[in-house]
Enzyme design. Sequence first.
Site, PDB file in Angstrom:
ATOM      1  N   ASP A 184       0.837  -1.205   0.000  1.00 48.83           N
ATOM      2  CA  ASP A 184       0.000   0.000   0.000  1.00 48.83           C
ATOM      3  C   ASP A 184       0.868   1.250   0.000  1.00 48.83           C
ATOM      4  O   ASP A 184       0.599   2.212   0.707  1.00 48.83           O
ATOM      5  CB  ASP A 184      -0.936  -0.021   1.220  1.00 48.83           C
ATOM      6  CG  ASP A 184      -2.109   0.965   1.076  1.00 48.83           C
ATOM      7  OD1 ASP A 184      -2.278   1.547  -0.020  1.00 48.83           O
ATOM      8  OD2 ASP A 184      -2.837   1.156   2.065  1.00 48.83           O
ATOM      9  N   ARG A 242      -0.113   9.069   0.601  1.00 45.56           N
ATOM     10  CA  ARG A 242      -0.849   9.208   1.869  1.00 45.56           C
ATOM     11  C   ARG A 242      -0.237   8.357   2.977  1.00 45.56           C
ATOM     12  O   ARG A 242      -0.523   8.591   4.150  1.00 45.56           O
ATOM     13  CB  ARG A 242      -2.331   8.846   1.661  1.00 45.56           C
ATOM     14  CG  ARG A 242      -2.563   7.403   1.286  1.00 45.56           C
ATOM     15  CD  ARG A 242      -4.017   7.060   0.992  1.00 45.56           C
ATOM     16  NE  ARG A 242      -4.096   5.717   0.411  1.00 45.56           N
ATOM     17  CZ  ARG A 242      -3.858   5.432  -0.864  1.00 45.56           C
ATOM     18  NH1 ARG A 242      -3.598   6.402  -1.707  1.00 45.56           N
ATOM     19  NH2 ARG A 242      -3.894   4.184  -1.306  1.00 45.56           N
ATOM     20  N   ASN A 243       0.587   7.368   2.609  1.00 47.30           N
ATOM     21  CA  ASN A 243       1.221   6.511   3.610  1.00 47.30           C
ATOM     22  C   ASN A 243       2.700   6.828   3.827  1.00 47.30           C
ATOM     23  O   ASN A 243       3.447   6.026   4.384  1.00 47.30           O
ATOM     24  CB  ASN A 243       1.035   5.041   3.236  1.00 47.30           C
ATOM     25  CG  ASN A 243      -0.413   4.615   3.398  1.00 47.30           C
ATOM     26  OD1 ASN A 243      -1.114   5.134   4.274  1.00 47.30           O
ATOM     27  ND2 ASN A 243      -0.890   3.718   2.548  1.00 47.30           N
ATOM     28  N   ASP A 266       2.788   2.975   7.852  1.00 45.53           N
ATOM     29  CA  ASP A 266       1.595   2.147   7.633  1.00 45.53           C
ATOM     30  C   ASP A 266       1.935   0.675   7.394  1.00 45.53           C
ATOM     31  O   ASP A 266       1.956   0.209   6.264  1.00 45.53           O
ATOM     32  CB  ASP A 266       0.784   2.701   6.455  1.00 45.53           C
ATOM     33  CG  ASP A 266      -0.681   2.759   6.820  1.00 45.53           C
ATOM     34  OD1 ASP A 266      -0.975   3.054   7.987  1.00 45.53           O
ATOM     35  OD2 ASP A 266      -1.522   2.472   5.955  1.00 45.53           O
TER      36      ASP A 266
HETATM   37  P1  AMP Z   1      -2.572   6.183  10.430  1.00 46.50           P
HETATM   38  O1  AMP Z   1      -3.527   5.455  11.301  1.00 46.50           O
HETATM   39  O2  AMP Z   1      -1.163   5.657  10.587  1.00 46.50           O
HETATM   40  O3  AMP Z   1      -2.991   6.241   9.005  1.00 46.50           O
HETATM   41  O4  AMP Z   1      -2.511   7.691  10.967  1.00 46.50           O
HETATM   42  C1  AMP Z   1      -3.578   8.596  10.762  1.00 46.50           C
HETATM   43  C2  AMP Z   1      -3.052  10.009  10.566  1.00 46.50           C
HETATM   44  O5  AMP Z   1      -2.338  10.446  11.722  1.00 46.50           O
HETATM   45  C3  AMP Z   1      -2.038  10.122   9.417  1.00 46.50           C
HETATM   46  O6  AMP Z   1      -2.629  10.350   8.175  1.00 46.50           O
HETATM   47  C4  AMP Z   1      -1.180  11.284   9.852  1.00 46.50           C
HETATM   48  O7  AMP Z   1      -1.763  12.510   9.461  1.00 46.50           O
HETATM   49  C5  AMP Z   1      -1.189  11.188  11.359  1.00 46.50           C
HETATM   50  N1  AMP Z   1       0.023  10.490  11.837  1.00 46.50           N
HETATM   51  C6  AMP Z   1       0.198   9.159  11.994  1.00 46.50           C
HETATM   52  N2  AMP Z   1       1.432   8.875  12.453  1.00 46.50           N
HETATM   53  C7  AMP Z   1       2.064  10.069  12.585  1.00 46.50           C
HETATM   54  C8  AMP Z   1       3.388  10.461  13.020  1.00 46.50           C
HETATM   55  N3  AMP Z   1       4.301   9.561  13.380  1.00 46.50           N
HETATM   56  N4  AMP Z   1       3.677  11.765  13.025  1.00 46.50           N
HETATM   57  C9  AMP Z   1       2.760  12.683  12.646  1.00 46.50           C
HETATM   58  N5  AMP Z   1       1.519  12.378  12.227  1.00 46.50           N
HETATM   59  C10 AMP Z   1       1.172  11.093  12.200  1.00 46.50           C
END
Ligand code: AMP
Length: 339
Positions: free
Chosen positions: A167, A171-172, A185
């Site tokens: 994936d 976005r990831n 991710d």
């Molecule tokens: P995820 O569940 O990993 O897709 O995270 C959801 C959202 O949280 C992402 O799209 C980012 O905007 C934010 N996010 C996740 N991990 C981080 C990180 N390590 N630092 C900053 N933002 C994060």
Amino acid sequence: IYFFLTAVKLPGSRTYIHPHTYEDPNQAIRDFAKEIDASTIRIERVIGAGEFGEVCSGRLKLPSKREIYVAIKSLKAGYSEKQRRDFLSEASIMGQFDHPNIIRLEGVVTRCKPVMIITEYMENGSLDTFLKKHDGQFTVIQLLVGMMRGIASGMKYLSDMSYVHRDLAARNILVNSNLVCKVSDFGLSRVLEDDPEAAYTTRGGKIPIRWTAPEAIAYRKFTSASDIWSYGIVMWEVISYGERPYWEMSNQDVIKAIDEGYRLPAPMDCPVVLHQLMLDCWEKSRSERPKFGQIVNTLDKLIRNPNSLKELANRFLKDHVTLKTGVMAAENSVLPSQE
Ligand code: AMP
């Protein structure tokens, strides 16, 4: 099985171990993630929504007493045992990696509730949003090539460890304050359930069609070569500042166009060499696509010799207008792939 695998691997190279190969998933967590004392974490604000609950930013006090900024993912109350396992699987995968272009796991909190995953904090958030916010602000050589090089280097590391991402998409990818891009991710269920881009295929799998190689869509052949296809799409997203691949075409039309040999045209101001690299990633035959190591080398050469980036793929704005508003079949907007 592991004895066998490590015995045939060259010394110094490590293979990724899928958490499901552990009979006890908690053992995978103990092996690959450090348990963090919840009292050393200070949650500051909500920054996003994950599949299993909120994502927050905050600070972590290290044993050295130094404080670092972290992202904190928590598992919302009322979860099932399977959800807990899937949530923590991301940490047991991430914890096996150690590379500047892979999001770093600080540790997990499993001994008290809520269960949390703590990672390094990426100030600029996800790459697609970041690029849209800074449309047109970077030069190809200074930043775009640097970002693409970083992502390719992280992916080379993953493919060397025999980890297939499945994936890879802007976005990831997360971006820090120094504009370093890191692949993120890694959850087990994520490709199937979490990604809003994932659509059901006729065979019942859930796949982010626009980013996925044809053989992975058709018969779920996910390999590092299908990750390379996705990488080519990420290159296109980067150069076009977060444009949606294939614009508003339907998934079915995308599949059909790709099968007929059409490929995404070069974004505005894209150097010919970079578009050629994308087209190489989108070779129908997966054995003909480049490897991540080759991509890193090619990008390094381009960075050292910026003159090679001077020749642009579309020199006329009018072409770009056709590309943005037209469909895949519009004359000269999309190059048929070389057969
Ligand atoms: P995820 O569940 O990993 O897709 O995270 C959801 C959202 O949280 C992402 O799209 C980012 O905007 C934010 N996010 C996740 N991990 C981080 C990180 N390590 N630092 C900053 N933002 C994060």
